[in-house]
Scaffold this motif. Sequence first.
Motif, PDB file in Angstrom:
ATOM      1  N   ALA A  21      30.241  32.922  60.061  1.00  0.00           N
ATOM      2  CA  ALA A  21      31.417  33.228  59.256  1.00  0.00           C
ATOM      3  C   ALA A  21      32.110  34.489  59.746  1.00  0.00           C
ATOM      4  CB  ALA A  21      31.021  33.395  57.789  1.00  0.00           C
ATOM      5  N   GLY A  22      33.417  34.515  59.575  1.00  0.00           N
ATOM      6  CA  GLY A  22      34.185  35.705  59.898  1.00  0.00           C
ATOM      7  C   GLY A  22      35.663  35.440  59.772  1.00  0.00           C
ATOM      8  N   SER A  23      36.421  36.495  59.484  1.00  0.00           N
ATOM      9  CA  SER A  23      37.870  36.375  59.366  1.00  0.00           C
ATOM     10  C   SER A  23      38.612  37.347  60.287  1.00  0.00           C
ATOM     11  CB  SER A  23      38.311  36.605  57.915  1.00  0.00           C
ATOM     12  OG  SER A  23      37.791  35.606  57.067  1.00  0.00           O
ATOM     13  N   GLY A  24      38.036  38.541  60.512  1.00  0.00           N
ATOM     14  CA  GLY A  24      38.659  39.508  61.402  1.00  0.00           C
ATOM     15  C   GLY A  24      38.472  39.121  62.857  1.00  0.00           C
ATOM     16  N   PRO A  25      39.311  39.647  63.757  1.00  0.00           N
ATOM     17  CA  PRO A  25      39.257  39.255  65.166  1.00  0.00           C
ATOM     18  C   PRO A  25      37.888  39.442  65.811  1.00  0.00           C
ATOM     19  CG  PRO A  25      41.284  40.454  64.723  1.00  0.00           C
ATOM     20  CD  PRO A  25      40.447  40.547  63.479  1.00  0.00           C
ATOM     21  N   ARG A  26      37.226  40.572  65.541  1.00  0.00           N
ATOM     22  CA  ARG A  26      35.918  40.792  66.158  1.00  0.00           C
ATOM     23  C   ARG A  26      34.933  39.712  65.728  1.00  0.00           C
ATOM     24  NH1 ARG A  26      31.647  45.648  64.752  1.00  0.00           N
ATOM     25  NH2 ARG A  26      30.022  44.973  66.226  1.00  0.00           N
ATOM     26  N   SER A  27      34.889  39.404  64.440  1.00  0.00           N
ATOM     27  CA  SER A  27      33.936  38.423  63.926  1.00  0.00           C
ATOM     28  C   SER A  27      34.289  37.008  64.371  1.00  0.00           C
ATOM     29  CB  SER A  27      33.879  38.501  62.402  1.00  0.00           C
ATOM     30  OG  SER A  27      33.354  39.753  61.987  1.00  0.00           O
ATOM     31  N   VAL A  28      35.572  36.705  64.465  1.00  0.00           N
ATOM     32  CA  VAL A  28      35.981  35.377  64.920  1.00  0.00           C
ATOM     33  C   VAL A  28      35.583  35.184  66.381  1.00  0.00           C
ATOM     34  CG1 VAL A  28      37.964  33.883  65.374  1.00  0.00           C
ATOM     35  CG2 VAL A  28      37.843  35.176  63.231  1.00  0.00           C
ATOM     36  N   ARG A  29      35.788  36.197  67.200  1.00  0.00           N
ATOM     37  CA  ARG A  29      35.385  36.085  68.616  1.00  0.00           C
ATOM     38  C   ARG A  29      33.874  35.936  68.736  1.00  0.00           C
ATOM     39  NH1 ARG A  29      39.159  40.553  69.042  1.00  0.00           N
ATOM     40  NH2 ARG A  29      41.186  39.774  69.798  1.00  0.00           N
ATOM     41  N   TYR A  30      33.140  36.622  67.875  1.00  0.00           N
ATOM     42  CA  TYR A  30      31.683  36.492  67.906  1.00  0.00           C
ATOM     43  C   TYR A  30      31.273  35.070  67.525  1.00  0.00           C
ATOM     44  CZ  TYR A  30      26.766  37.413  66.899  1.00  0.00           C
ATOM     45  OH  TYR A  30      25.394  37.364  66.892  1.00  0.00           O
ATOM     46  N   ALA A  31      31.906  34.507  66.505  1.00  0.00           N
ATOM     47  CA  ALA A  31      31.604  33.127  66.119  1.00  0.00           C
ATOM     48  C   ALA A  31      31.876  32.175  67.271  1.00  0.00           C
ATOM     49  CB  ALA A  31      32.432  32.734  64.898  1.00  0.00           C
ATOM     50  N   TRP A  41      48.411  32.901  52.950  1.00  0.00           N
ATOM     51  CA  TRP A  41      47.035  32.524  53.288  1.00  0.00           C
ATOM     52  C   TRP A  41      46.997  31.654  54.533  1.00  0.00           C
ATOM     53  CZ3 TRP A  41      44.318  27.652  52.315  1.00  0.00           C
ATOM     54  CH2 TRP A  41      42.917  27.761  52.447  1.00  0.00           C
ATOM     55  N   VAL A  42      47.872  30.656  54.590  1.00  0.00           N
ATOM     56  CA  VAL A  42      47.909  29.763  55.742  1.00  0.00           C
ATOM     57  C   VAL A  42      48.292  30.535  57.000  1.00  0.00           C
ATOM     58  CG1 VAL A  42      49.103  27.772  56.763  1.00  0.00           C
ATOM     59  CG2 VAL A  42      48.342  27.695  54.376  1.00  0.00           C
ATOM     60  N   ALA A  43      49.223  31.467  56.872  1.00  0.00           N
ATOM     61  CA  ALA A  43      49.609  32.272  58.037  1.00  0.00           C
ATOM     62  C   ALA A  43      48.430  33.087  58.548  1.00  0.00           C
ATOM     63  CB  ALA A  43      50.772  33.189  57.667  1.00  0.00           C
ATOM     64  N   GLY A  44      47.618  33.639  57.631  1.00  0.00           N
ATOM     65  CA  GLY A  44      46.435  34.381  58.052  1.00  0.00           C
ATOM     66  C   GLY A  44      45.409  33.492  58.724  1.00  0.00           C
ATOM     67  N   LEU A  45      45.222  32.279  58.185  1.00  0.00           N
ATOM     68  CA  LEU A  45      44.319  31.325  58.818  1.00  0.00           C
ATOM     69  C   LEU A  45      44.816  30.944  60.210  1.00  0.00           C
ATOM     70  CD1 LEU A  45      43.459  28.800  55.957  1.00  0.00           C
ATOM     71  CD2 LEU A  45      41.889  30.404  57.048  1.00  0.00           C
ATOM     72  N   ALA A  46      46.106  30.778  60.337  1.00  0.00           N
ATOM     73  CA  ALA A  46      46.668  30.415  61.638  1.00  0.00           C
ATOM     74  C   ALA A  46      46.421  31.516  62.657  1.00  0.00           C
ATOM     75  CB  ALA A  46      48.162  30.128  61.497  1.00  0.00           C
ATOM     76  N   ALA A  47      46.588  32.772  62.232  1.00  0.00           N
ATOM     77  CA  ALA A  47      46.352  33.888  63.153  1.00  0.00           C
ATOM     78  C   ALA A  47      44.898  33.932  63.590  1.00  0.00           C
ATOM     79  CB  ALA A  47      46.756  35.195  62.485  1.00  0.00           C
ATOM     80  N   ALA A  48      43.971  33.748  62.652  1.00  0.00           N
ATOM     81  CA  ALA A  48      42.550  33.750  62.999  1.00  0.00           C
ATOM     82  C   ALA A  48      42.210  32.570  63.908  1.00  0.00           C
ATOM     83  CB  ALA A  48      41.705  33.706  61.728  1.00  0.00           C
ATOM     84  N   SER A  49      42.833  31.425  63.656  1.00  0.00           N
ATOM     85  CA  SER A  49      42.585  30.251  64.487  1.00  0.00           C
ATOM     86  C   SER A  49      43.043  30.480  65.918  1.00  0.00           C
ATOM     87  CB  SER A  49      43.292  29.024  63.897  1.00  0.00           C
ATOM     88  OG  SER A  49      42.767  28.690  62.629  1.00  0.00           O
ATOM     89  N   ARG A  50      44.143  31.203  66.081  1.00  0.00           N
ATOM     90  CA  ARG A  50      44.612  31.509  67.437  1.00  0.00           C
ATOM     91  C   ARG A  50      43.617  32.400  68.166  1.00  0.00           C
ATOM     92  NH1 ARG A  50      49.651  31.585  64.711  1.00  0.00           N
ATOM     93  NH2 ARG A  50      49.553  33.858  64.424  1.00  0.00           N
ATOM     94  N   VAL A  51      43.040  33.356  67.451  1.00  0.00           N
ATOM     95  CA  VAL A  51      42.007  34.209  68.058  1.00  0.00           C
ATOM     96  C   VAL A  51      40.828  33.359  68.501  1.00  0.00           C
ATOM     97  CG1 VAL A  51      40.353  36.064  67.597  1.00  0.00           C
ATOM     98  CG2 VAL A  51      42.708  36.257  66.764  1.00  0.00           C
TER      99      VAL A  51
END
Length: 287
Positions: free
Chosen positions: A167-177, A197-207
């Motif tokens: 699990a993770g939402s921030g860039p560091r945690s998303v890259r680790y996942a 919310w969707v815009a934030g999910l989209a940004a994390a998905s791009r990472v």
Amino acid sequence: MRIGITVLTDLPWREAAPRWRAAEEMGFAHAWTYDHLVWGGLPDAPWRAATPVLGAVAATTSRIGLGTLVASPNFRHPYQLLREAQALEDVSDGRFLLGLGTGGDLDSRLLAQPELTVRERVDRFQEDVDLLLRLRAEDHVDADGRWFSVRDARTLPPLARTPLLVAGSGPRSVRYAARVGDGWVTTGPPADTVEEWVAGLAAASRVLDEALEGRELPRYVLLDSAGTLFGGDGRTSLSSVEFFTDLVGRVGGLGFTDAITHWPRPEPPYAASERVLEQVAALLPTL
């Protein structure tokens, strides 16, 4: 899109067991529970440990996936978690899904652990998962960490069929996942509107996409972000069938493979009607 549902452990087994069985009968792909000593959303409620409850659920169901949202290093050593995961993999015949996350800090405070910064909590979580990965892959493991160590840790039987969903939402945690996980789990960012919310999910998905470099990874999203979807107005994903299907469509458009709702409660958090749940369940084959 696979749809899952979360069932909290605040109810006694005689009341909770029919819900878990109904989740399977309704056709949900997976069912989850929170893994805490005390959950901050219901700090004064009765509470049961996640892994024994999931063991009971595994013994009384046959098809549905069963998982933790999320197991954290706040009160459990990764070697202990490995042993619990091995047991759940066995009892469930390979249906266990091990959701892993940094978690909140309430459990740590209850155990009078030293207060950590957010960065330190993420550091500890990544050390936890790194050791868990070694324990999954090796036997006779020795490790000396800042937070977790083992000496000649025996690890049989192999944890062979349980995905580690990070699990993770921030860039560091998303890259680790993306780097170590068998899947990615997120609640998305706090938000006042669906669009935010969707815009934030989209940004994390791009990472995540950038980190994966073309690889595929299952992506799980909790539709009820910390029980405050959206703007703290008490509206949950099961507020109506239309709202639920709209959310599922939006996250599906972002590439999420799995969406998770919550069993409705009569009052917050996750207040909604079980009638809406039944209507949504009837739509599962089409989502």
